[in-house]
Design a protein around this motif. Sequence first.
Motif, PDB file in Angstrom:
ATOM      1  N   ALA A 118      -1.106  14.040  -1.342  1.00  0.00           N
ATOM      2  CA  ALA A 118      -2.199  13.361  -0.659  1.00  0.00           C
ATOM      3  C   ALA A 118      -2.107  11.865  -0.945  1.00  0.00           C
ATOM      4  CB  ALA A 118      -3.532  13.909  -1.148  1.00  0.00           C
ATOM      5  N   PRO A 119      -2.492  11.044   0.025  1.00  0.00           N
ATOM      6  CA  PRO A 119      -2.463   9.603  -0.233  1.00  0.00           C
ATOM      7  C   PRO A 119      -3.509   9.225  -1.278  1.00  0.00           C
ATOM      8  CG  PRO A 119      -3.499  10.066   1.874  1.00  0.00           C
ATOM      9  CD  PRO A 119      -2.976  11.368   1.350  1.00  0.00           C
ATOM     10  N   ASP A 120      -3.198   8.236  -2.069  1.00  0.00           N
ATOM     11  CA  ASP A 120      -4.130   7.745  -3.080  1.00  0.00           C
ATOM     12  C   ASP A 120      -5.115   6.775  -2.438  1.00  0.00           C
ATOM     13  OD1 ASP A 120      -2.689   9.172  -4.915  1.00  0.00           O
ATOM     14  OD2 ASP A 120      -1.834   7.439  -5.934  1.00  0.00           O
ATOM     15  N   ASP A 121      -6.378   6.878  -2.823  1.00  0.00           N
ATOM     16  CA  ASP A 121      -7.379   5.889  -2.465  1.00  0.00           C
ATOM     17  C   ASP A 121      -7.519   4.965  -3.662  1.00  0.00           C
ATOM     18  OD1 ASP A 121      -8.268   6.739   0.173  1.00  0.00           O
ATOM     19  OD2 ASP A 121      -9.047   8.510  -0.850  1.00  0.00           O
ATOM     20  N   LYS A 122      -8.059   3.775  -3.462  1.00  0.00           N
ATOM     21  CA  LYS A 122      -8.159   2.775  -4.533  1.00  0.00           C
ATOM     22  C   LYS A 122      -9.609   2.392  -4.778  1.00  0.00           C
ATOM     23  CE  LYS A 122      -3.619   2.202  -4.384  1.00  0.00           C
ATOM     24  NZ  LYS A 122      -2.762   2.810  -5.319  1.00  0.00           N
ATOM     25  N   ILE A 123      -9.892   2.058  -6.024  1.00  0.00           N
ATOM     26  CA  ILE A 123     -11.208   1.578  -6.428  1.00  0.00           C
ATOM     27  C   ILE A 123     -11.008   0.573  -7.575  1.00  0.00           C
ATOM     28  CG2 ILE A 123     -11.552   3.465  -8.081  1.00  0.00           C
ATOM     29  CD1 ILE A 123     -14.529   3.431  -7.327  1.00  0.00           C
ATOM     30  N   MET A 124     -11.856  -0.451  -7.637  1.00  0.00           N
ATOM     31  CA  MET A 124     -11.790  -1.420  -8.727  1.00  0.00           C
ATOM     32  C   MET A 124     -12.756  -0.989  -9.833  1.00  0.00           C
ATOM     33  SD  MET A 124      -9.540  -3.709  -7.977  1.00  0.00           S
ATOM     34  CE  MET A 124      -9.843  -5.097  -9.024  1.00  0.00           C
ATOM     35  N   VAL A 125     -12.257  -0.898 -11.051  1.00  0.00           N
ATOM     36  CA  VAL A 125     -13.067  -0.511 -12.209  1.00  0.00           C
ATOM     37  C   VAL A 125     -12.820  -1.529 -13.309  1.00  0.00           C
ATOM     38  CG1 VAL A 125     -13.530   1.273 -13.928  1.00  0.00           C
ATOM     39  CG2 VAL A 125     -12.872   1.934 -11.611  1.00  0.00           C
ATOM     40  N   GLY A 126     -13.826  -2.295 -13.663  1.00  0.00           N
ATOM     41  CA  GLY A 126     -13.672  -3.303 -14.712  1.00  0.00           C
ATOM     42  C   GLY A 126     -12.569  -4.304 -14.411  1.00  0.00           C
ATOM     43  N   GLY A 127     -12.410  -4.647 -13.127  1.00  0.00           N
ATOM     44  CA  GLY A 127     -11.391  -5.616 -12.731  1.00  0.00           C
ATOM     45  C   GLY A 127      -9.992  -5.038 -12.630  1.00  0.00           C
ATOM     46  N   VAL A 128      -9.854  -3.729 -12.813  1.00  0.00           N
ATOM     47  CA  VAL A 128      -8.540  -3.070 -12.734  1.00  0.00           C
ATOM     48  C   VAL A 128      -8.546  -2.123 -11.538  1.00  0.00           C
ATOM     49  CG1 VAL A 128      -6.918  -1.540 -13.919  1.00  0.00           C
ATOM     50  CG2 VAL A 128      -8.258  -3.187 -15.242  1.00  0.00           C
ATOM     51  N   GLU A 129      -7.510  -2.225 -10.714  1.00  0.00           N
ATOM     52  CA  GLU A 129      -7.418  -1.310  -9.580  1.00  0.00           C
ATOM     53  C   GLU A 129      -6.966   0.066 -10.062  1.00  0.00           C
ATOM     54  OE1 GLU A 129      -5.948  -2.100  -5.274  1.00  0.00           O
ATOM     55  OE2 GLU A 129      -4.231  -1.312  -6.405  1.00  0.00           O
ATOM     56  N   ARG A 130      -7.739   1.074  -9.712  1.00  0.00           N
ATOM     57  CA  ARG A 130      -7.433   2.461 -10.074  1.00  0.00           C
ATOM     58  C   ARG A 130      -7.217   3.255  -8.799  1.00  0.00           C
ATOM     59  NH1 ARG A 130      -6.480   2.607 -15.532  1.00  0.00           N
ATOM     60  NH2 ARG A 130      -8.048   1.363 -16.575  1.00  0.00           N
ATOM     61  N   SER A 131      -6.417   4.286  -8.884  1.00  0.00           N
ATOM     62  CA  SER A 131      -6.211   5.135  -7.715  1.00  0.00           C
ATOM     63  C   SER A 131      -6.769   6.525  -7.984  1.00  0.00           C
ATOM     64  CB  SER A 131      -4.722   5.212  -7.362  1.00  0.00           C
ATOM     65  OG  SER A 131      -4.002   5.806  -8.415  1.00  0.00           O
ATOM     66  N   TYR A 132      -7.144   7.200  -6.919  1.00  0.00           N
ATOM     67  CA  TYR A 132      -7.660   8.560  -7.044  1.00  0.00           C
ATOM     68  C   TYR A 132      -7.315   9.324  -5.771  1.00  0.00           C
ATOM     69  CZ  TYR A 132     -11.446   7.062  -3.936  1.00  0.00           C
ATOM     70  OH  TYR A 132     -12.161   6.592  -2.876  1.00  0.00           O
ATOM     71  N   GLN A 133      -7.404  10.634  -5.851  1.00  0.00           N
ATOM     72  CA  GLN A 133      -7.198  11.491  -4.690  1.00  0.00           C
ATOM     73  C   GLN A 133      -8.441  12.337  -4.496  1.00  0.00           C
ATOM     74  OE1 GLN A 133      -3.590  13.705  -5.251  1.00  0.00           O
ATOM     75  NE2 GLN A 133      -2.316  11.910  -4.937  1.00  0.00           N
TER      76      GLN A 133
END
Length: 71
Positions: free
Chosen positions: A14-29
């Motif tokens: 599955a493609p990863d979605d992105k979110i910013m957490v504490g100024g760090v880009e994180r990915s999730y599915q």
Amino acid sequence: MIGLLACATLLVSAPDDKIMVGGVERSYQLFIPEGAASKAPLVVVLHGRSGAARQVRQHTGFDDEVKKRGA
């Protein structure tokens, strides 16, 4: 055996979605099974430091479990 692993990897790619957490880009599915109820429970699965979402999905079988239970 290698063919089976390759097929299993394709099934959970599955493609990863992105979110910013504490100024760090994180990915999730995100996996939402077909026909999921609007008030279905949210299940969060985290992997360890050197893991990856694709590996966790492949090895835990959570997608299949959710489909089986009809969440």
